[in-house]
Structure formats: structure tokens, C-alpha cells
Write a protein that holds these residues in place. Structure first.
Motif, PDB file in Angstrom:
ATOM      1  N   CYS A   6      33.032  44.129  30.245  1.00 51.46           N
ATOM      2  CA  CYS A   6      33.343  44.526  31.627  1.00 51.46           C
ATOM      3  C   CYS A   6      33.857  43.344  32.447  1.00 51.46           C
ATOM      4  CB  CYS A   6      32.100  45.127  32.281  1.00 51.46           C
ATOM      5  SG  CYS A   6      31.503  46.645  31.496  1.00 51.46           S
ATOM      6  N   CYS A   7      33.171  42.204  32.339  1.00 55.33           N
ATOM      7  CA  CYS A   7      33.623  41.023  33.081  1.00 55.33           C
ATOM      8  C   CYS A   7      34.978  40.533  32.581  1.00 55.33           C
ATOM      9  CB  CYS A   7      32.581  39.911  32.970  1.00 55.33           C
ATOM     10  SG  CYS A   7      31.012  40.274  33.778  1.00 55.33           S
ATOM     11  N   GLY A   8      35.211  40.672  31.275  1.00 57.00           N
ATOM     12  CA  GLY A   8      36.511  40.273  30.745  1.00 57.00           C
ATOM     13  C   GLY A   8      37.647  41.107  31.308  1.00 57.00           C
ATOM     14  N   LEU A   9      37.426  42.417  31.427  1.00 59.83           N
ATOM     15  CA  LEU A   9      38.453  43.276  32.036  1.00 59.83           C
ATOM     16  C   LEU A   9      38.677  42.912  33.503  1.00 59.83           C
ATOM     17  CD1 LEU A   9      37.499  46.748  30.503  1.00 59.83           C
ATOM     18  CD2 LEU A   9      39.527  45.383  29.988  1.00 59.83           C
ATOM     19  N   LEU A  10      37.578  42.650  34.233  1.00 66.71           N
ATOM     20  CA  LEU A  10      37.715  42.266  35.640  1.00 66.71           C
ATOM     21  C   LEU A  10      38.478  40.950  35.784  1.00 66.71           C
ATOM     22  CD1 LEU A  10      37.042  42.638  38.641  1.00 66.71           C
ATOM     23  CD2 LEU A  10      34.856  41.490  38.197  1.00 66.71           C
ATOM     24  N   MET A  11      38.128  39.967  34.967  1.00 65.98           N
ATOM     25  CA  MET A  11      38.807  38.676  35.055  1.00 65.98           C
ATOM     26  C   MET A  11      40.260  38.778  34.625  1.00 65.98           C
ATOM     27  SD  MET A  11      36.484  36.952  36.353  1.00 65.98           S
ATOM     28  CE  MET A  11      37.350  35.402  36.356  1.00 65.98           C
ATOM     29  N   LEU A  12      40.561  39.683  33.718  1.00 65.43           N
ATOM     30  CA  LEU A  12      41.951  39.886  33.318  1.00 65.43           C
ATOM     31  C   LEU A  12      42.775  40.404  34.493  1.00 65.43           C
ATOM     32  CD1 LEU A  12      43.916  39.835  30.896  1.00 65.43           C
ATOM     33  CD2 LEU A  12      43.281  42.213  30.466  1.00 65.43           C
ATOM     34  N   VAL A  13      42.210  41.346  35.225  1.00 64.02           N
ATOM     35  CA  VAL A  13      42.919  41.874  36.397  1.00 64.02           C
ATOM     36  C   VAL A  13      43.081  40.787  37.461  1.00 64.02           C
ATOM     37  CG1 VAL A  13      42.811  43.576  38.249  1.00 64.02           C
ATOM     38  CG2 VAL A  13      42.155  44.227  35.933  1.00 64.02           C
ATOM     39  N   LEU A  14      42.018  40.007  37.704  1.00 67.92           N
ATOM     40  CA  LEU A  14      42.097  38.946  38.700  1.00 67.92           C
ATOM     41  C   LEU A  14      43.092  37.861  38.300  1.00 67.92           C
ATOM     42  CD1 LEU A  14      38.341  38.489  39.710  1.00 67.92           C
ATOM     43  CD2 LEU A  14      40.147  39.665  40.968  1.00 67.92           C
ATOM     44  N   SER A  15      43.193  37.583  37.012  1.00 69.47           N
ATOM     45  CA  SER A  15      44.142  36.559  36.557  1.00 69.47           C
ATOM     46  C   SER A  15      45.575  36.983  36.838  1.00 69.47           C
ATOM     47  CB  SER A  15      43.936  36.298  35.062  1.00 69.47           C
ATOM     48  OG  SER A  15      42.638  35.805  34.810  1.00 69.47           O
ATOM     49  N   TRP A  16      45.902  38.226  36.538  1.00 67.63           N
ATOM     50  CA  TRP A  16      47.267  38.688  36.805  1.00 67.63           C
ATOM     51  C   TRP A  16      47.522  38.831  38.298  1.00 67.63           C
ATOM     52  CZ3 TRP A  16      51.023  38.169  33.632  1.00 67.63           C
ATOM     53  CH2 TRP A  16      50.816  38.221  32.265  1.00 67.63           C
ATOM     54  N   ALA A  17      46.495  39.169  39.077  1.00 59.56           N
ATOM     55  CA  ALA A  17      46.668  39.199  40.533  1.00 59.56           C
ATOM     56  C   ALA A  17      46.943  37.796  41.074  1.00 59.56           C
ATOM     57  CB  ALA A  17      45.427  39.791  41.195  1.00 59.56           C
ATOM     58  N   SER A  18      46.218  36.799  40.554  1.00 61.15           N
ATOM     59  CA  SER A  18      46.489  35.417  40.940  1.00 61.15           C
ATOM     60  C   SER A  18      47.892  34.996  40.534  1.00 61.15           C
ATOM     61  CB  SER A  18      45.448  34.497  40.289  1.00 61.15           C
ATOM     62  OG  SER A  18      45.778  33.145  40.495  1.00 61.15           O
ATOM     63  N   MET A  19      48.342  35.458  39.382  1.00 63.28           N
ATOM     64  CA  MET A  19      49.696  35.145  38.936  1.00 63.28           C
ATOM     65  C   MET A  19      50.731  35.735  39.896  1.00 63.28           C
ATOM     66  SD  MET A  19      51.530  33.634  36.712  1.00 63.28           S
ATOM     67  CE  MET A  19      53.245  33.621  36.183  1.00 63.28           C
ATOM     68  N   ALA A  20      50.494  36.933  40.378  1.00 63.45           N
ATOM     69  CA  ALA A  20      51.430  37.563  41.322  1.00 63.45           C
ATOM     70  C   ALA A  20      51.502  36.780  42.629  1.00 63.45           C
ATOM     71  CB  ALA A  20      51.002  39.007  41.579  1.00 63.45           C
ATOM     72  N   VAL A  21      50.343  36.384  43.160  1.00 54.96           N
ATOM     73  CA  VAL A  21      50.333  35.635  44.424  1.00 54.96           C
ATOM     74  C   VAL A  21      50.994  34.276  44.257  1.00 54.96           C
ATOM     75  CG1 VAL A  21      48.826  34.606  46.159  1.00 54.96           C
ATOM     76  CG2 VAL A  21      48.294  36.861  45.239  1.00 54.96           C
TER      77      VAL A  21
END
Length: 561
Positions: free
Chosen positions: A247-262
Motif C-alpha cells: 500500500c505504501c509503495g503504491l502511494l509513494m509511486l503516485v507521489l513520485s510522479w506527482a513530484s515529477m509533474a511539479v
């Protein structure tokens, strides 16, 4: 537009980011000119962020396909060959951990570089704001002296020297010169609006940068925590930790790509400004300051005359003439009118103060007044960036606050954003690896549980039974087969059943058992006859063993009867 500066060149990474296609929502090309208030330009930066969202969707699709293929391959295998490869899981965990550590290290460096660049920009803005505020303060104080204090002294001198017409004419001429100075000062540009804008911009940038830096710092700590959780889940073979890891891995994956977008949107937008900063500043100040003045401060070309040269020249000449006139009055009128000494000295003191303000104002209005001299350090040493062509010999060895801000945000700032983007990519790769390793680890635990379920819990040779025995209270020793016939006599009266084999081997075996501390009475009895189970057996073997044992007990009971 004006001559191009030779002391600033946009870095190559800013030019490369500026060259990325700018598209609107309908995929129409949008000019790459930095226009932060234009909706079309904002949508083009948002489109770059949507590209990162598409990459996130492709990443999740790849993980879904991988998991489906993994489940199908495991289902098609034979039951005997369903053994997850522990070596593969271990190497995947090691790879994810190494990538995670490398990503966090790169992220810390990028966050620090971006913070340094932004604070260099803030320092330049504050210093430029102080310079502009100083110009307005000097203009206001000098105007107040000429219109207030000087006029009061001249009015009293007119009353005292009214009997001499030539002295009165000198005082009127001095008053006209003071009015000329006031008129020239009023013609200078007022920097209050620009100073207020710089103050607001500096406050907003500092506010955003503080929370940006803090958010990334917390993000790095969260990444390390999730990586540690994944390592613990794989090492402890805990299903609860594995579920949390997934679960944490999926959350961090989403946050990583969100950080990449910003990071991508911020880097491209900043690069658009760094490629042509002068054009943006001219467009922003066209309704407040004349374009000639803005170009003068942007380029600081010493071959061109200052736009304030005429006003400052009139100020200086008028002030010099006034000092000559007052000096003549003190020389010729003071012996005749001793009561005018106080006012003449007051006028002379105001003129001396105005001369000092004139020198300060000349230094501040000069474009080199916005130069922040940093002796002993070159620009490359301060920013650690590729060298730019040196300034012409006519320009002093110094750097403008304007150039300080550009170098800070365009070199250190954009470079740090690129490192943060690399951190986001590595973090996404690390957590993708963690998510891929979780099902394999789960299969490994499931296979181990099946092996344990195929064994009897009462088997003393079962490793799971030995672990469970440590948490159970001790039980009394199981009685042997002889206990079932204790009502017929003592256990010493029982004799082992007759054997079909010869006595010589049995006696030799019993003697060896006695030598090694064993009990010779039942050493020659078969395992089933002694009530001892085999070392390891399946449920089917247990059923056979119980059936044979019950039959043997009934047979012994009939024999005793």
C-alpha cells in the motif's frame, strides 16, 4: 531592444528545457515566451504536468500486467515446482534499496541547490529594493530641504536685507535656483511602485520556497521510512508488513510522479524566463518606468549616457551657483547686517547637506549602484556553473544584483529542479521494484505455510511444532504401552513379546543400548509396539498408525485377559 549583455548567458539546460514543445489542451502550439499571467501559457505548463500523469498511468498498467502474468505463470506450473525464487526476491529488494538510497541522496542535493538559488535571488531582490528605496528617500529629503528649510531662511533674509536691492536680487536668484533643483528632482522616476512590487515578490517567493523545501524534506524522510518498512517486511516474513509495504509503495509511486509533474512544470517555466528575462521585465514595467530607464539598468552599458545625466548636471550647477551666491553675501552683507548671520549659516548648512545628498543620489542612480561588488570570487566560483564570457574591460569587475538573481535562479535553481526530477524518476523505479517483489514474497510465505500444514502438530521433529512448543505449557510425559496394563501388575512383570529373530543379535543390541544409557527392556520392540510415532509422517500415515496401534492394544488386552 538594446545591446546584448556579454556577462550573462542562459545555461544550456535552460535552453534545452525552453525548447520543449509547449502545447495547449487541444494540442495546439503555444509560444514559449514567459507569460505567467496568460491562461494559454499556464495551460501549456499544465500540459507538461499531464505528461507525467500519463507516465504514471503507463507505470500502473505495466505493474498490473506484470502481476497478472505472474499469477498466470504460477497457476500453470506443477504443484511440485511452485517454489518462489527466494534469490530473485532478495536481489529485487537489494536493487530497490540501492535505488532508493541513491534517489534520496540526489534529492537532497537538488533540494539544497534549488534553495541556494532561490535565496540568492531573494538577496539580490532585497539589495535592489534597498537601493531603490534609498533613491526615493534622498529625493524626498532633498526636496523637503529646498521647499521647507531653505525657503524659510530666504524669507527672513529678505526682511533683514530689504534695504539693499542688490542683496535682495541675489536672494531671489538663489530661490529660483532652488526651485530649479526641486523641478529636476521631481522629474526623476519614482520607485515606490517598483519597490512595493519587489517587496511583495520577495515575500511570496520566500513563503513558497520555505514550504517547498520543507515538503521535499518530509518526502525524503517518508521515502526512507517506506524503504525500511519494505526491508523489514521481507526480512521478517510478515504478511502484515508486506501488505503495508504494498500500500505504501503504491502511494509513494503516485507521489513520485506527482513530484515529477511539479518539477517539470517549474523547470520549464523558469527556463522560459531565463532565456529572455529582459523582455519579461520590460513588459512588466512599461506602465511604471520608461523603457529607456529600464534598459539602462538592465544592460548598464557605459558607452551610453545615463538618462539622469541632465537632471543631475542641472542639480549640481544650480547648487554650485547657490553656494557662490551665499558665500558672497556672507563676505559682503554680513559686516553690514550682523543679525543675518544665523540665517546665512543655516542656508550654507542646507546647501552642504544637499551637496552630500547629490553625491549619494548620483551613486545610487548610476547602474553600477545596483552592482554588488564581490572581490576575490568569480561568478563561476560562486555558482559552480560553466564559465560565461568575461565582461568588457570598460565594465568594473563586479556583478549586478540583477545578474545575481539571474544566476541564482537560472543556474542553481533550475539545476536543482532537474536533480529533483531525477530523484522522482529513481523513486518511482524503486517503488515499482518493491511492488513487483511483494507478490513473490507473498508466494514464498504461502508455499512455506503449505509445507507446514502437511505435517502433524504433535510431531516433535516438525520445526513449526518446536516453535509452538516454546509458547505452550509443559505437558507430562506420555506413558508407554506398559501403562495400559498396569492394573494387572507392575511394569516389571511385563515381558516383551516373543521375537522370531535369534537372541544373539538382540542381546548384543540390548547390551549396546545399556552401555549408552538406554533402557534395554523395550529396545527390541518395534516402533508401533512401543507407541512411538515415526519421525515424520503425513495425515494419511497418521491414520494408518492410529489404526494399527488400536488393534495392537486390543490384542494385548485380550492376551492379558
Amino acid at each position: 531592444m538594446g545591446p546584448a549583455r556579454a556577462d550573462y548567458l542562459a545555461p544550456w539546460w535552460a535552453a534545452w528545457l525552453h525548447g520543449l514543445p509547449h502545447r495547449g489542451p487541444n494540442l495546439q502550439p503555444v509560444p514559449g515566451t514567459f507569460r505567467p499571467q496568460d491562461p494559454d501559457y499556464q495551460q501549456s505548463l499544465l500540459f507538461l504536468g499531464l505528461v507525467a500523469a500519463v507516465c504514471l498511468g503507463l507505470n500502473l498498467l505495466f505493474l498490473t500486467v506484470y502481476l497478472i502474468c505472474l499469477c498466470c505463470c504460477k497457476r500453470d506450473q506443477d504443484p511440485e515446482s511452485k517454489r518462489p525464487h527466494s534469490c530473485c526476491v532478495t536481489w529485487m529488494a537489494v536493487t530497490a534499496g540501492l535505488i532508493c538510497c541513491a534517489a534520496v541522496g540526489i534529492g537532497f542535493y537538488g533540494n539544497s541547490e534549488t534553495n541556494d538559488g532561490v535565496f540568492q535571488l531573494l538577496y539580490a531582490l532585497d539589495h535592489a529594493n534597498q537601493t531603490l528605496t534609498g533613491i526615493d528617500s534622498l529625493v524626498d529629503s532633498t526636496t523637503l530641504q529646498m521647499q521647507g528649510g531653505l525657503e524659510r531662511h530666504l524669507a527672513r533674509l529678505n526682511e533683514l536685507l530689504a534695504s539693499r536691492g542688490d542683496y535682495v536680487q541675489t536672494l531671489k536668484f538663489t530661490q529660483q535656483l532652488a526651485g530649479s533643483i526641486v523641478l529636476q528632482l521631481q522629474g526623476l522616476p519614482a520607485w515606490r511602485g517598483v519597490s512595493a512590487d519587489l517587496t511583495q515578490l520577495s515575500g511570496q517567493v520566500a513563503y513558497v520556497e520555505y514550504y517547498r523545501w520543507l515538503a521535499y524534506l518530509l518526502f525524503f524522510i517518508l521515502v526512507l521510512t517506506v524503504c525500511l518498512l519494505a526491508c523489514l517486511g521481507l526480512a521478517k516474513h510478515s504478511r502484515c508488513l508486506l501488505v503495508m509495504m504494498l500500500c505504501c509503495g503504491l502511494l509513494m509511486l503516485v507521489l513520485s510522479w506527482a513530484s515529477m509533474a511539479v518539477d517539470t512544470a517549474a523547470a520549464v517555466g523558469t527556463s522560459d524566463f531565463c532565456v529572455a528575462p529582459d523582455k519579461f521585465i520590460l513588459n512588466q514595467t512599461d506602465d511604471k518606468i520608461s523603457a529607456e530607464v529600464v534598459r539602462y539598468y538592465l544592460y548598464c552599458d557605459q558607452s551610453l549616457s545615463s538618462p539622469f545625466q541632465q537632471a543631475l548636471t542641472v542639480f549640481q550647477r544650480s547648487l554650485t551657483t547657490m553656494q557662490i551666491q551665499i558665500q558672497g553675501l556672507m563676505q559682503y552683507a554680513l559686516p553690514l547686517f550682523p543679525t543675518a548671520e544665523k540665517d546665512l549659516l543655516g542656508v550654507q548648512q542646507l546647501l552642504n547637506s544637499s551637496e552630500t545628498s547629490l553625491h549619494q543620489l548620483t551613486a545610487l542612480l548610476d547602474c553600477r549602484g545596483l552592482h554588488k561588488v564581490r572581490r576575490g570570487l568569480t561568478g563561476d566560483q560562486l555558482r559552480g556553473a560553466p564559465a560565461v564570457p568575461p565582461a568588457p574591460p570598460s565594465v568594473p569587475v563586479s556583478r549586478q544584483d540583477y545578474l545575481d538573481g539571474l544566476i541564482g535562479i537560472c543556474y542553481d535553481g533550475v539545476e536543482g529542479l532537474l536533480y529533483l526530477g531525477l530523484f522522482s524518476l529513481l523513486a518511482a523505479a524503486a517503488f515499482s521494484t518493491v511492488i513487483c517483489a511483494a507478490p513473490r514474497a507473498w508466494k514464498r510465505l504461502a508455499g512455506r505455510d503449505r509445507d507446514y500444514d502437511d505435517m502433524d502438530e504433535e510431531d516433535p521433529f516438525n520445526p513449526q511444532a518446536r516453535r509452538m512448543a516454546a509458547h505452550r505449557p509443559p505437558r507430562g510425559q506420555l506413558r508407554s504401552f506398559c501403562s495400559y496394563s498396569s492394573s494387572l501388575g507392575s511394569q516389571s512383570s511385563l515381558h516383551p513379546p516373543a521375537q522370531t529373530v535369534s537372541n544373539a543379535p538382540v542381546s548384543e543390541y540390548m547390551n549396546q543400548a545399556v552401555l549408552f544409557g538406554g533402557n534395554p527392556r523395550y529396545e527390541n520392540v518395534p516402533l508401533i509396539g512401543r507407541g512411538s510415532p515415526p519421525p515424520t509422517y503425513s495425515p494419511s500415515m497418521r491414520a494408518t498408525y492410529l489404526a494399527v496401534t488400536d488393534e495392537h492394544v486390543r490384542h494385548r488386552g485380550d492376551f492379558s485377559a
